[in-house]
Every structure is written in C-alpha cells, then in structure tokens.
Design an enzyme around this catalytic site. Structure first.
Site, PDB file in Angstrom:
ATOM      1  N   LYS A  34       0.849  -1.208   0.000  1.00 15.47           N
ATOM      2  CA  LYS A  34       0.000   0.000   0.000  1.00 15.47           C
ATOM      3  C   LYS A  34       0.880   1.253   0.000  1.00 15.47           C
ATOM      4  O   LYS A  34       2.086   1.160   0.262  1.00 15.47           O
ATOM      5  CB  LYS A  34      -0.895  -0.028   1.228  1.00 15.47           C
ATOM      6  CG  LYS A  34      -0.145  -0.031   2.562  1.00 15.47           C
ATOM      7  CD  LYS A  34      -1.042  -0.445   3.721  1.00 15.47           C
ATOM      8  CE  LYS A  34      -0.259  -0.460   5.028  1.00 15.47           C
ATOM      9  NZ  LYS A  34      -1.041  -1.072   6.128  1.00 15.47           N
ATOM     10  N   TYR A 254      16.316  30.105   7.999  1.00 10.16           N
ATOM     11  CA  TYR A 254      15.201  30.896   8.529  1.00 10.16           C
ATOM     12  C   TYR A 254      15.240  30.927  10.055  1.00 10.16           C
ATOM     13  O   TYR A 254      15.533  29.910  10.682  1.00 10.16           O
ATOM     14  CB  TYR A 254      13.868  30.303   8.083  1.00 10.16           C
ATOM     15  CG  TYR A 254      13.594  30.471   6.609  1.00 10.16           C
ATOM     16  CD1 TYR A 254      13.315  31.729   6.082  1.00 10.16           C
ATOM     17  CD2 TYR A 254      13.620  29.383   5.756  1.00 10.16           C
ATOM     18  CE1 TYR A 254      13.070  31.890   4.722  1.00 10.16           C
ATOM     19  CE2 TYR A 254      13.365  29.524   4.406  1.00 10.16           C
ATOM     20  CZ  TYR A 254      13.094  30.783   3.894  1.00 10.16           C
ATOM     21  OH  TYR A 254      12.844  30.929   2.558  1.00 10.16           O
TER      22      TYR A 254
HETATM   23  C1  LIG Z   1      -0.251  -2.088   6.784  1.00  6.74           C
HETATM   24  C2  LIG Z   1      -0.805  -3.390   7.204  1.00  6.74           C
HETATM   25  C3  LIG Z   1       0.040  -4.512   7.377  1.00  6.74           C
HETATM   26  C4  LIG Z   1       1.543  -4.436   7.285  1.00  6.74           C
HETATM   27  O1  LIG Z   1       2.075  -3.901   8.500  1.00  6.74           O
HETATM   28  P1  LIG Z   1       3.657  -3.748   8.713  1.00  6.74           P
HETATM   29  O2  LIG Z   1       3.779  -3.262  10.116  1.00  6.74           O
HETATM   30  O3  LIG Z   1       4.114  -2.731   7.733  1.00  6.74           O
HETATM   31  O4  LIG Z   1       4.253  -5.070   8.479  1.00  6.74           O
HETATM   32  C5  LIG Z   1      -0.565  -5.731   7.635  1.00  6.74           C
HETATM   33  N1  LIG Z   1      -1.910  -5.837   7.767  1.00  6.74           N
HETATM   34  C6  LIG Z   1      -2.737  -4.775   7.649  1.00  6.74           C
HETATM   35  C7  LIG Z   1      -4.197  -4.965   7.816  1.00  6.74           C
HETATM   36  C8  LIG Z   1      -2.199  -3.514   7.387  1.00  6.74           C
HETATM   37  O5  LIG Z   1      -3.024  -2.469   7.280  1.00  6.74           O
END
Ligand SMILES: *Cc1c(COP(=O)(O)O)cnc(C)c1O
Length: 358
Positions: A34, A254
């Site tokens: 994702k 800045y």
């Molecule tokens: C993002 C996600 C993962 C992966 O988690 P990590 O900590 O990056 O390994 C697994 N299951 C779900 C439902 C997620 O949303």
C-alpha cells in the site's frame, strides 16, 4: 541523474522477502505494498516480488494500477470497498476484499454481480479500528456463507495493535480471541504483520502480511533491522550544493534559533520539506556525509537543509549525502524526529525520483 533521489535496491528487497519466508516457513506471504509500496514504487516492487502468494493494498486505485500494469497475482484490498458501486469493478478485476462492516455486508447482499466476490472477513480482536466485534462475527460469517455473491470458503483475518511490543501480552489475547472464532471456517487465516512474523511465530497461520520489513526497516523500537538480518531497500540521497565557512555566533537559514558555538563549516544539502524530508527534524538529526554522521542544524527549508560539517576540508560541493538508508537506518532518523520510519519513506514527494538498482 537527479541529485535528489531515492535509490531502491531490489536485491535487498528480494533478500528481505527471503528472510521473511525463512522466518515463517509454513506460511504464504501476502506482501503489503500500500501507499506506493511504502514510497518505494508499487509497480516495480510488485514486479520484483511477483512470486508471493498475494499483494495487499489500501485503495482501489492502487489495485487498479497493479492490474493495468499486468500484475496477475491475487490482490487484497485491506480496507475493502468504501462504496457499493465499486463492487462490479472488484468482480471484473478479480480483486479480493476485506469485509469489516455491516454496510459492506448489506452492499454485497444486494449487489448483482457477474461472479461471486472473494472476500476476507475481518474480526476485531482488539484494535477497535476495523472489523466485526466477536459477538457479531459468527452471525455475519454465516450470513455471508449463505450469499451467492460470496466465493467459498471465506478467508479470515485480524490485525494486531501491539505486536511490536515483544513483552505485551495483548497479542496473545488477540490471538486467543481469533482462535475462538475460526473453528468452522476452512478458509485461509491471516494475522501477522512484520512485527508478528518475527516476534510471534504462533500467529503465522496460513498467510502472513509483512509490509515494513520487506523494505528493510525494523518494526521494533529496540531491535535493529540488522539484528533481524534485513537490509534497507531505500537510500535517500542528495548532494552538497554549497560548503561555507561559518563563524561562531552566526545563525543559519530561517529564524535564529541555531547559532554556531564555534567556527565551523556549514554544508547546504539539496533536500527539503518539498522533497518530503520532515520540516520538524530537530537540530542534531543525523545526516551521512562522506562516511561520517554530521548533525542537521537550523531549520529545514523547502528545498534545502543545512548540516554542521565541522572544521576540516574533506567535504566539497557535489559530494554525496545520505539522508537515510544504507549507512544510516531510517529508524534512527525517525526516532530523532519523533516519528516512525514508515512515515518517512511514505511521505517523499514526486520531486524525488526513484532509481532502481537490480
Ligand atoms: C499495513 C498493514 C500490514 C503491514 O504492516 P507492517 O507493520 O508494515 O508489516 C498488515 N496488515 C494490515 C491490515 C495492514 O493495514
């Protein structure tokens, strides 16, 4: 080559997948890609990991990108669909979807679909974000089993809220709730995120869902990626665009909240919050220049940041700078900034080009 770039080491990506597979040898891998594969480029990452059992994404648009580039693996939408009108697209594109709410169940029951949907039913075992409460779960499961719009068997999942805390027995409690509700199902069962793959082998079941560990970043605050035998995939790089003599008492950038205590040399790096480097990075955030860690000083601006190179003339304009990755774990940078490496790698902007190394 762009001077401001994220080098993506695909060999390290394949290596990390191997480590995960070795750590959960009986389980299928659902690679979580994702958010543009945590900023690493979803298409190239999917192509590189093409032998995994499935990919998981958060948004329909991410799944459609994968399908339109010829990725044929199963794809799971972790948040399911947000709108009943997307169901025909899911069916047409052969996308699997997590079902976590009564609204989704109602939409599935009412839909007219050309083929039944492949779904993952989500049990809320304690995260209290998405998923059915244990009291509702069995009834919802039965209702979906009776629906012609749903492929059988139905796969089951849950998500841990504290798997990265190796002494927190909340994970064992979540596992126990899950086990009480999965007896009757012959579908796949999936629980483990990256942290659980390493810390909770009893949660591996049929399929594990690692994200961050694939990218060579440790999910734990106090266990390094190196200790887990993971290699960083992304190295965020830029160059020195100025090296300046700087007198004690002079400020930089800045505002005036940092002034030099001693005479020194300041390096100006072409990297700013316009690239996704966090503006809130405080003085002392580590930056790697010519093999040594130097402190960030002054405020991060849109296109630049400044580091204290110290006296000596070993650094010159054009020299490579690493903001995180090989030689400087993103976890270390994140900790200093008060965030997690997940956020750092995910937030790079489109100005940073991704350079893939086979
Ligand atoms: C993002 C996600 C993962 C992966 O988690 P990590 O900590 O990056 O390994 C697994 N299951 C779900 C439902 C997620 O949303």
């Amino acid at each position: 080559m762009d001077s401001t770039r994220a080098v993506i080491n695909l060999k390290a990506l394949r290596h990390n997948l191997q480590i995960l597979q070795r750590t959960a040898p009986q389980s299928q891998i659902i690679a979580v890609i994702k958010a543009n594969a945590y900023g690493h480029g979803i298409v190239k990452v999917a192509q590189t990991l093409q032998h995994v059992h499935a990919f998981a994404v958060a948004r329909l648009s991410e799944a459609l990108t994968l399908r339109s580039t010829g990725i044929h693996n199963p794809i799971i939408l972790l948040g399911g669909f947000f709108n009943g009108s997307d169901l025909t697209t899911l069916a047409a594109k052969d996308l699997q979807c997590v079902v976590h709410s009564q609204e989704q169940v109602a939409a599935i029951m009412q839909a007219k679909l050309p083929v039944p949907l492949k779904i993952w039913l989500k049990l809320d075992t304690g995260m209290h974000r998405l998923g059915f409460h244990p009291e509702q779960f069995d009834a919802v499961y039965k209702c979906l089993m009776d629906s012609e719009n749903v492929q059988k068997p139905i796969d089951l999942l849950t998500h841990f809220h504290s798997a990265d805390e190796v002494n927190n027995n909340a994970t064992a409690q979540q596992l126990s709730i899950f086990q009480q509700h999965i007896q009757t199902s012959s579908g796949l069962k999936s629980l483990a995120n990256s942290a659980a793959v390493f810390a909770w082998p009893e949660t591996h079941f049929d399929a594990v869902r690692p994200g961050i560990a694939l990218y060579g970043i440790s999910p734990f605050a106090d266990i390094s990626a190196r200790d887990l035998q993971l290699r960083p995939v992304m190295t965020l790089k830029s160059v020195l665009i100025a090296v300046r003599d700087h007198k004690a008492g002079e400020n930089v950038g800045y505002g005036t909240h940092w002034t030099a205590r001693n005479d020194t040399r300041i390096g100006v790096v072409a990297m700013g919050y316009g690239d996704g480097y966090p503006r809130l990075a405080p003085e002392g955030t580590p930056v790697l220049v010519n093999g040594r860690i130097v402190p960030l000083v002054g405020r991060v601006s849109m296109d630049m940041l400044t580091v204290d190179l110290g006296l000596g003339d070993q650094d010159k304009v054009g020299d490579d700078v690493t903001l995180w990755g090989e030689g400087l774990p993103a976890e270390r940078v994140a900790q200093k900034i008060g965030t997690i490496a997940y956020e750092l790698v995910t937030k790079l902007t489109s100005r940073v080009t991704l350079h893939y190394q086979e």
